[in-house]
Design a protein around this motif. Structure first.
Motif, short mmCIF file in Angstrom:
data_model
loop_
_atom_site.label_atom_id
_atom_site.label_comp_id
_atom_site.label_asym_id
_atom_site.label_seq_id
_atom_site.Cartn_x
_atom_site.Cartn_y
_atom_site.Cartn_z
N ALA A 1 0.82 -1.21 0.00
CA ALA A 1 0.00 0.00 0.00
C ALA A 1 0.85 1.26 0.00
O ALA A 1 0.49 2.29 -0.59
N LYS A 2 2.02 1.18 0.63
CA LYS A 2 2.92 2.33 0.70
C LYS A 2 3.85 2.41 -0.51
O LYS A 2 4.67 3.33 -0.60
N GLY A 3 3.73 1.44 -1.42
CA GLY A 3 4.55 1.46 -2.62
C GLY A 3 5.95 0.93 -2.42
O GLY A 3 6.80 1.07 -3.29
N LYS A 4 6.23 0.31 -1.27
CA LYS A 4 7.57 -0.23 -1.00
C LYS A 4 7.77 -1.59 -1.66
O LYS A 4 8.88 -2.11 -1.71
N LEU A 5 6.67 -2.16 -2.16
CA LEU A 5 6.73 -3.40 -2.93
C LEU A 5 6.02 -3.17 -4.26
O LEU A 5 4.96 -2.53 -4.31
N GLY A 6 6.61 -3.68 -5.33
CA GLY A 6 6.00 -3.52 -6.63
C GLY A 6 4.90 -4.54 -6.87
O GLY A 6 4.65 -5.41 -6.04
N VAL A 7 4.26 -4.46 -8.03
CA VAL A 7 3.16 -5.36 -8.37
C VAL A 7 3.63 -6.81 -8.39
O VAL A 7 3.03 -7.69 -7.78
N ALA A 8 4.73 -7.07 -9.11
CA ALA A 8 5.23 -8.43 -9.24
C ALA A 8 5.65 -9.01 -7.88
O ALA A 8 5.32 -10.15 -7.55
N SER A 9 6.37 -8.21 -7.14
CA SER A 9 6.84 -8.68 -5.82
C SER A 9 5.67 -8.95 -4.88
O SER A 9 5.65 -9.94 -4.15
N THR A 10 4.69 -8.05 -4.89
CA THR A 10 3.52 -8.22 -4.03
C THR A 10 2.73 -9.47 -4.39
O THR A 10 2.34 -10.25 -3.51
N THR A 11 2.52 -9.65 -5.68
CA THR A 11 1.75 -10.81 -6.14
C THR A 11 2.47 -12.13 -5.80
O THR A 11 1.86 -13.07 -5.28
N ALA A 12 3.77 -12.16 -6.09
CA ALA A 12 4.54 -13.39 -5.85
C ALA A 12 4.62 -13.69 -4.35
O ALA A 12 4.40 -14.83 -3.92
N LEU A 13 4.94 -12.67 -3.56
CA LEU A 13 5.10 -12.87 -2.12
C LEU A 13 3.78 -13.27 -1.47
O LEU A 13 3.75 -14.17 -0.62
N THR A 14 2.70 -12.64 -1.88
CA THR A 14 1.39 -12.96 -1.31
C THR A 14 0.97 -14.38 -1.66
O THR A 14 0.44 -15.11 -0.82
N THR A 15 1.20 -14.76 -2.91
CA THR A 15 0.82 -16.11 -3.34
C THR A 15 1.61 -17.19 -2.61
O THR A 15 1.04 -18.16 -2.11
N VAL A 16 2.92 -17.00 -2.54
CA VAL A 16 3.77 -17.99 -1.87
C VAL A 16 3.41 -18.09 -0.38
O VAL A 16 3.26 -19.19 0.16
N LEU A 17 3.29 -16.94 0.27
CA LEU A 17 2.95 -16.94 1.69
C LEU A 17 1.58 -17.57 1.94
O LEU A 17 1.40 -18.33 2.90
N SER A 18 0.63 -17.28 1.06
CA SER A 18 -0.72 -17.81 1.24
C SER A 18 -0.73 -19.33 1.19
O SER A 18 -1.35 -20.00 2.01
N VAL A 19 -0.01 -19.88 0.21
CA VAL A 19 0.03 -21.33 0.04
C VAL A 19 0.77 -21.99 1.20
O VAL A 19 0.28 -22.94 1.82
N VAL A 20 1.96 -21.48 1.50
CA VAL A 20 2.79 -22.08 2.56
C VAL A 20 2.11 -21.97 3.92
O VAL A 20 2.05 -22.95 4.68
N LEU A 21 1.60 -20.79 4.22
CA LEU A 21 0.97 -20.58 5.53
C LEU A 21 -0.36 -21.33 5.66
O LEU A 21 -0.71 -21.76 6.77
N LEU A 22 -1.07 -21.52 4.55
CA LEU A 22 -2.31 -22.29 4.59
C LEU A 22 -2.01 -23.75 4.95
O LEU A 22 -2.65 -24.33 5.83
N LEU A 23 -1.01 -24.33 4.28
CA LEU A 23 -0.64 -25.71 4.56
C LEU A 23 -0.14 -25.87 6.00
O LEU A 23 -0.48 -26.83 6.69
N ALA A 24 0.68 -24.89 6.42
CA ALA A 24 1.20 -24.94 7.79
C ALA A 24 0.07 -24.81 8.81
O ALA A 24 0.08 -25.48 9.84
N SER A 25 -0.91 -23.96 8.51
CA SER A 25 -2.03 -23.75 9.43
C SER A 25 -2.90 -25.00 9.53
O SER A 25 -3.38 -25.34 10.62
#
Length: 223
Positions: free
Chosen positions: A55-79
């Motif tokens: 939201a503050k622009g410290k992450l770009g579109v590609a970085s945000t999308t990739a990081l969110t997707t990876v974290l979502s999958v990994v954290l979902l499985l871990a949860s």
């Protein structure tokens, strides 16, 4: 705010909803493991952090999308795995905190000889209280035990009630010797409420009263 921050915001919100759902799922346990459950808020915090940086622009579109997707999958499985562990821990936790007595009683109050002969809550005049509850997991056993000292008048009241409901009344040591059970050296009057089955599978319920010490013990077990 950057529009692409909506993705991690949504995923963070979903993770938070999952956390709340787990709290609701386990809050009805005899002794909820609140401390361990709090760890499940970590996915929401991680994804929320990504959303803030995006939201503050410290992450770009590609970085945000990739990081969110990876974290979502990994954290979902871990949860999911951690929630499974929580269910095992909750089902195998032996509760000794008297604050949870009423909850434990609620797990077995459908057993008529427990409902009619055990206290629904620990009496206010009870002293030197000892309580233990082990929940039943799959084919494992369930054990419920409450012991405390009280006044001679209260002991007399319990005696009158139990003599009417017990199927056998007499020396605890005598009953144990005749039925092949260990008396653990307890010298008390035994009010046998129920016994079904043998040593491998069965159910037992009784109350012990030690008049010399004004102590009463309630015991129920299924194995």
């Amino acid at each position: 705010m950057k529009k692409y921050a909506i993705y991690p915001i949504i995923m963070s919100a979903l993770a938070l909803l999952g956390f709340v759902a787990v709290l609701i799922l386990f809050e009805g346990a005899v002794e909820p493991l609140w401390g361990r459950m709090m760890l499940l808020i970590i996915p929401a915090l991680f994804l929320g952090t990504v959303a803030i940086f995006a939201a503050k622009g410290k992450l770009g579109v590609a970085s945000t999308t990739a990081l969110t997707t990876v974290l979502s999958v990994v954290l979902l499985l871990a949860s999911i795995f951690y929630t499974f562990l929580l269910s095992v821990w909750t089902s195998t936790t032996v509760t000794t905190d008297v604050r949870y007595y009423s909850r434990a009683y609620g797990q077995i109050d459908d057993v008529k000889y427990v409902r009619n002969s055990f206290p629904k809550s620990i009496p206010s005049d009870a002293k030197d209280v000892k309580f233990s509850y082990s929940p039943q997991l799959l084919q494992g056993g369930e054990v419920f035990e409450l012991s405390y000292t009280t006044t001679a008048d209260k002991i007399a009241e319990w005696k009158a009630k139990l003599e009417y409901r017990a199927t056998w009344v007499g020396s605890n040591e005598k009953w144990c010797n005749e039925n092949g059970w260990s008396s653990d050296g307890i010298d008390a009057t035994r009010y046998q409420l129920y016994l079904n089955g043998g040593f491998n599978h069965g159910e037992i319920c009784y109350v012990l009263i030690d008049e010399a010490a004004n102590r009463i013990t309630f015991y129920y077990s299924v194995w």
